[in-house]
Design a protein around this motif. Sequence first.
Motif, PDB file in Angstrom:
ATOM      1  N   LYS A 192       0.859  -1.182   0.000  1.00 37.79           N
ATOM      2  CA  LYS A 192       0.000   0.000   0.000  1.00 37.79           C
ATOM      3  C   LYS A 192       0.895   1.232   0.000  1.00 37.79           C
ATOM      4  O   LYS A 192       2.006   1.216   0.502  1.00 37.79           O
TER       5      LYS A 192
ATOM      6  N   HIS B  85      -9.289   7.758  -0.964  1.00 39.95           N
ATOM      7  CA  HIS B  85      -9.325   6.332  -1.305  1.00 39.95           C
ATOM      8  C   HIS B  85      -7.966   5.655  -1.122  1.00 39.95           C
ATOM      9  O   HIS B  85      -7.729   4.596  -1.691  1.00 39.95           O
TER      10      HIS B  85
ATOM     11  N   ASP C 204      -7.538   1.899  -0.494  1.00 37.05           N
ATOM     12  CA  ASP C 204      -7.911   0.962  -1.556  1.00 37.05           C
ATOM     13  C   ASP C 204      -6.867   0.875  -2.670  1.00 37.05           C
ATOM     14  O   ASP C 204      -6.985   0.027  -3.545  1.00 37.05           O
TER      15      ASP C 204
END
Length: 170
Positions: free
Chosen positions: A3, A45, A48
């Motif tokens: 991430k 976001h 995600d």
Amino acid sequence: MAKLSLDGLYEKYARDVLRYLLSLSADRATAEDMMQETFYRAYLHIEDLHDEKVRPWLFRVAYNAYIDHIRKRKKESIQSEEFFTVIRDTGASVEHRVFQQERLGEVIERVQRLPEPQKQALLLVTVHDFTYKEASEILGISESNTRLLVFRARKKLRDLERGGVDEGGF
């Protein structure tokens, strides 16, 4: 699939996103505003996002920010070409650099005369090195339509260079 942090995302992609938005809007202040909007949406976001798909996603968000801007200001004139007019110092003579500058200005003018969908497809594929598939995802159209837009944009640019094609175009 690591991430990304917002700082890492910004550091890695801000220059490309800004360049893309500048190529669409031809106005640095507008492009910077749209870039802020793009990264604000990315912040919303961030959990995600994964590194392998983030660049096309960011360009899609930037494209949407551009479309939103166009809707708000239908008839905006070109106010700044500073992004496009910088010529790298390659050791060329002053005369050669001036000629390059004039030629670049002519190309930019012709690209700005393209219909919006053709301009966007051409810039994504040729300037920002997206594949046709990635560009089609960013634009929200089919890959074959993206190929057709790029083909028509290139043809129209050639015609404009030769002095053909009226403003109505395709």
